[in-house]
Write an enzyme that holds these catalytic residues in place. Structure first.
Site, PDB file in Angstrom:
ATOM      1  N   CYS A  38      -2.767  -2.201 -17.058  1.00 24.66           N
ATOM      2  CA  CYS A  38      -3.295  -1.453 -15.913  1.00 24.66           C
ATOM      3  C   CYS A  38      -2.576  -1.811 -14.618  1.00 24.66           C
ATOM      4  CB  CYS A  38      -4.796  -1.689 -15.759  1.00 24.66           C
ATOM      5  SG  CYS A  38      -5.277  -3.411 -15.556  1.00 24.66           S
TER       6      CYS A  38
ATOM      7  N   HIS B 290       0.819  -1.213   0.000  1.00 31.57           N
ATOM      8  CA  HIS B 290       0.000   0.000   0.000  1.00 31.57           C
ATOM      9  C   HIS B 290       0.851   1.260   0.000  1.00 31.57           C
ATOM     10  CE1 HIS B 290      -4.051  -1.807   1.462  1.00 31.57           C
ATOM     11  NE2 HIS B 290      -4.023  -1.651   0.167  1.00 31.57           N
TER      12      HIS B 290
END
Length: 562
Positions: free
Chosen positions: A488, A190
């Site tokens: 992506c 993250h």
């Protein structure tokens, strides 16, 4: 003559492009439990205190998410969901019933839960650091200590930490924090995702970060993954000038993606939960990856068709005149949903996830496709495309395409995230209108390396020639079929690698908003033929480092000097 100490260079994982020079400011250590644990006089009251602390943490995380959009909001809301996890609460309550005080019970339960997440691997292992943050915040509430937070030295600085929790990352003041360096963290953690969403240079998985002290000046290179300690004045000035030049150049980069000879390369956003209008305001040609998990993750029951339709409609309208590519629910054993149990699995990363979830819970997919089709009809000015994740075979491709078209969706695609899909790309593309490559998963399945492991950064490097070879096979299949091929994954955010991807036949790139200007700038200074030549250099390299360096040397100077 007095000799100066040579500059010491620390190595880590390149996590956020750009560079910065500033003194170190370290994150404070997490709260410590007192040496003496108090006796529990009232088990019920102690259990209630523990529950209240976890709920307080969840509420605080949701409050922080309320003013954010995209990746940041999705990450914090997912973390709030973890704080409310019934199994975590049960383990805490059992600890109290066994005689542990609330803060001690929270620490132990979170520790056991972290071990389970790490053992599960995949997406779940990535969440272990998030759980550590929940533990520290809940313990702080129970002991009446200040909430763990960011340092505030009163001047611009490089933030250094063991690891960086999402709740802290999204609160960074980019006027004060010039770069991030962490000892822990992998290439898809993250910290990486959020640092890129903020446009901050970052180096993670850097063992030497443990020895950096407050006030030490460092030069951070987020492109190379290096941290120079006490850089000499010439190095420091070079990094500063490069950062200023990068900001000035990228501020002028706008509009559709094009190569120097006018070949269109769509520049799109990765998006999730957040304000649709704010997402729509970014300079992009639309959305290349709309993660729909945010509609499902914090619920005991699946959202209704009407609820999904309303959410999709609001977002599609914000992108009127542009493209929105929707990924259907990417959930399963490694992203468990309370209402979509798929059973226990020894290796969740290889289990029932993505499109495979429809084998167990077909209504989840059919309801989602119905809602997307209804929202598309209500937003005729928006081009909506829909793709399924974790598709491996032509048969699965055919099955999804039939389901989507039967629901009324006109543009249908699939994700290429496993080698099997890449190897049979021609057959997949004969059944759908486009494909999109998820480089993070494709890398881990190609290299047999858990994407959460910071100890294997070389194997997970998106410049791996084997990974690029698979991408090239998909790109060539797209050219033969005259179909769109997108990327992506995090690879799309690297300007130099974007040139290689276009040379491999990729026609669209989807990344976090701050990454798009640099990618747009790089494309505009290279022809399609030059991109093909750069791709050839990367494919023929022996190692990721060799591939990157070969392309860097051959690319135009105005791009490599950024």
């Amino acid at each position: 003559m007095e000799q100066t100490n040579p500059t010491r260079a620390l190595e880590g994982i390149a996590a956020g492009p750009g560079g910065a020079v500033a003194p170190v400011a370290r994150m404070a250590a997490p709260p410590s439990l007192p040496d003496v644990e108090p006796e529990v006089a009232d088990v019920g009251a102690e259990q209630e205190a523990a529950r209240d602390a976890l709920e307080s943490v969840a509420t605080d995380l949701e409050g922080r998410a309320a003013g954010l959009d995209g990746e940041a909001a999705a990450v914090l809301n997912a973390q709030a969901l973890m704080a409310r996890d019934p199994e975590l609460r049960r383990q805490v309550e059992e600890g109290v019933a066994g005689g542990r005080a609330a803060a001690w019970a929270v620490r132990e339960a979170c520790g056991r839960y972290q071990d389970l997440l790490l053992a599960a691997g995949g997406y779940l292992a990535e969440r272990a650091a998030d759980l550590a943050d929940i533990r520290d915040r809940a313990v702080s509430v129970l002991l009446g200590l200040p909430m763990p937070g960011l340092p505030d030295p009163g001047h611009p600085h490089v933030l250094v930490a063991e690891d960086l929790a999402p709740a802290d990352t999204v609160r960074l003041d980019t006027d004060q924090v010039k770069a991030i360096v962490t000892r822990l963290g992998g290439p898809t953690s993250h910290t990486v995702i959020l640092a890129r969403s903020l446009g901050l240079p970052a180096v993670v998985g850097c063992p030497g970060a443990a020895d950096l002290t407050d006030g030490t000046v460092v030069a951070v290179d987020g492109d190379q993954g290096t941290v120079e300690v006490d850089p000499d004045p010439e190095v420091a000035e070079r990094v500063r000038l490069r950062a200023e030049r990068r900001r000035a150049v990228l501020a002028e980069s706008s509009g559709p993606g094009r190569t120097a000879d006018g070949v269109a390369v769509s520049l799109l956003l990765n998006a999730g939960e957040g304000d649709p209008d704010e997402a729509g305001a970014h300079d992009s040609e639309g959305i290349g990856l709309l993660r729909t998990e945010f509609l499902f993750l914090d619920r005991a029951e699946p959202p209704t068709v009407a609820e999904q339709t309303e959410s999709y409609t609001n977002l599609f309208r914000a992108f009127e005149g542009r493209t929105v590519t929707v990924r259907t629910l990417d959930a399963g054993s490694d992203k468990p949903l309370a209402f979509a149990d798929t059973g226990e699995e020894d290796n969740p990363a290889l289990g029932v996830r993505g499109f495979r979830t429809a084998r167990v819970h077909p209504n989840l997919l059919s309801d989602q496709l119905t809602a997307i089709a209804a929202a598309t009809k209500a937003c005729e000015g928006t081009r909506v495309r829909v793709m399924a994740p974790m598709v491996s075979t032509p048969a699965e491709t055919e099955e999804f395409a039939t389901l989507a078209r039967s629901a009324g969706i006109t543009e249908v695609g699939v994700m290429v995230e496993v080698p099997a899909a890449a190897l049979l790309a021609d057959r997949l593309l004969s059944r759908v209108d486009f494909v999109s490559i998820g480089t993070n998963d494709l890398a881990q399945y190609t290299m047999a390396a858990d994407r959460t492991l910071g100890s294997l950064p070389d194997l997970l490097d998106p410049w791996q020639p084997a990974l690029l070879s698979l991408i090239g096979q998909v790109g060539s299949a797209g050219q033969r079929a005259e179909r769109s091929v997108g990327v992506c994954g995090e690879a799309a955010a690297d300007p130099l690698l974007a040139l290689v991807l276009v040379g491999l036949g990729v026609t669209s790139l989807s990344a976090a908003p701050p990454a798009l200007p640099a990618v747009r700038f790089a494309l505009a200074r290279h022809t399609e033929e030059e991109c093909r030549a750069l791709a050839s250099l990367a494919l023929n390299a022996e190692t990721p480092a060799h591939a990157r360096e070969s392309v860097r040397k051959a690319a135009h100077a105005e791009v490599t000097d950024l």
